[in-house]
Enzyme design. Structure first.
Site, PDB file in Angstrom:
ATOM      1  N   ASP A  21       0.863  -1.187  -0.038  1.00 45.26           N
ATOM      2  CA  ASP A  21      -0.023   0.091  -0.100  1.00 45.26           C
ATOM      3  C   ASP A  21       0.920   1.424   0.064  1.00 45.26           C
ATOM      4  O   ASP A  21       1.416   1.501   0.802  1.00 45.26           O
ATOM      5  CB  ASP A  21      -0.746   0.040   1.120  1.00 45.26           C
ATOM      6  CG  ASP A  21      -1.790   1.107   1.333  1.00 45.26           C
ATOM      7  OD1 ASP A  21      -2.080   1.776   0.221  1.00 45.26           O
ATOM      8  OD2 ASP A  21      -2.138   1.501   2.406  1.00 45.26           O
ATOM      9  N   ASP A 204      -2.109   5.787  -5.109  1.00 47.55           N
ATOM     10  CA  ASP A 204      -2.374   4.954  -4.092  1.00 47.55           C
ATOM     11  C   ASP A 204      -2.631   3.388  -4.517  1.00 47.55           C
ATOM     12  O   ASP A 204      -3.821   3.206  -4.885  1.00 47.55           O
ATOM     13  CB  ASP A 204      -3.536   5.597  -3.164  1.00 47.55           C
ATOM     14  CG  ASP A 204      -3.657   4.711  -1.825  1.00 47.55           C
ATOM     15  OD1 ASP A 204      -3.068   3.590  -1.692  1.00 47.55           O
ATOM     16  OD2 ASP A 204      -4.639   5.119  -1.148  1.00 47.55           O
TER      17      ASP A 204
END
Length: 313
Positions: A21, A204
């Site tokens: 992430d 992201d």
């Protein structure tokens, strides 16, 4: 909806499935004391079974878009592929709030954002890879496949250019917290529909959708005749997809189109739902997997920049 890889923690290694992430900076997994009711079906890390584990009394409470985790910090050896980070900070969660996290197929999250987003006095995994001399280049990269086959790749310490077409286009990071860049404008059919005077966007890998501030996102969905249902989902007539315009993000002077085939998804029920979402929590846009599946992405910490090129089909 998300991309999962396997890492291991401790000695002997205990394996976990994690999301890599770029929108957060802590590695965490469920730990003992986290019951099935609170942490779902996930694997549980047992620090008592690791000879290299070191405990602390530093607690944490992290809020994500899909839930919240609470736990305590520990240190242990972490293996990512052939790389072994010694004495890496690991969050050991006791509570996992949010249905999305409890029912997900991943156990935890490995954050790859800048250290400024990390917990106090901790170093993210990628930074330790570099600090401990495990990688030769201070970069990592993502190829997120559009297929369900197991061929998506995260690369640490170098770039395999066979995963993209054309030259990488480099974009400066505008704020060294998230992987954030300046977007010149967002347009459809040659008309600017958002970010007329530029705006900020975060690349992201841990976000499935493309997210923007509520008002401009609603305007975009209205322009492409997406309707909100009572369930809260936004739907579109599936037969209209071929005629819908690209949403074009112009970044550092380069146009990055996102076609309707990417921002609309067809469910098994036959309905077509949008992969766009409006949020009032931030003025920044979040270019999640909907965007990153289209564009191979290099995260260059050495030069604080992001490289983008069309992903290999």
């Amino acid at each position: 909806m998300y991309y999962v890889g396997t890492i291991s923690i401790g000695t002997p290694p205990q394996e976990f499935s994690v999301v890599f992430d770029t929108g957060s900076a802590l590695l965490w997994v469920p730990s003992i004391g986290c019951s099935h009711r609170l942490c779902g079906k996930h694997k549980i890390f047992d620090p008592r079974a690791s000879s290299t584990f070191r405990s602390t009394t530093q607690y944490f409470d992290l809020l994500y878009g899909s839930g919240r985790v609470i736990g305590v910090l520990g240190y242990d050896d972490v293996r990512v592929g052939d790389l072994v980070c010694k004495s890496q900070a690991v969050g050991l969660t006791w509570f996992d709030f949010g249905k999305a996290m409890r029912i997900s197929d991943f156990d935890g999250i490995m954050g790859l954002a800048y250290p400024s987003l990390a917990l106090r006095n901790t170093t993210p995994v990628f930074d330790n890879m570099w600090n401990q001399g495990l990688i030769s280049e201070n970069v990592f990269a993502f190829y997120l496949s559009s297929n369900e086959k197991n061929d998506s790749v995260v690369m640490f310490g170098g770039v395999d250019h066979s995963y993209h077409r054309g030259e990488l286009q480099w974009v400066p990071v505008s704020e060294q917290v998230h992987w954030q860049v300046t977007v010149d404008s967002i347009s459809m059919d040659g008309k600017v529909v958002a970010c007329a005077n530029s705006c900020q966007a975060i690349m992201d890998t841990g976000t499935s959708l493309m997210i923007g501030p509520t008002d401009p996102m609603i305007n975009i969905m209205r322009d492409i005749s997406i309707q909100k249902m009572r369930s809260g989902w936004y739907v579109v007539n599936c037969t209209a997809i071929p005629s819908l315009p690209d949403i074009v993000f112009t970044i550092n002077g380069i146009a990055y189109p996102v076609p309707a085939s990417a921002y609309i998804r067809r469910e098994e029920t036959g309905s077509c739902l949008t992969n766009l979402y409006g949020s009032d929590f931030s003025s920044s846009w979040v270019l999640g997997d909907v965007f990153l599946r289209l564009y191979f992405t290099v995260f260059d910490r050495a030069n604080n920049r992001i490289g983008l090129a069309p992903a290999r089909a």
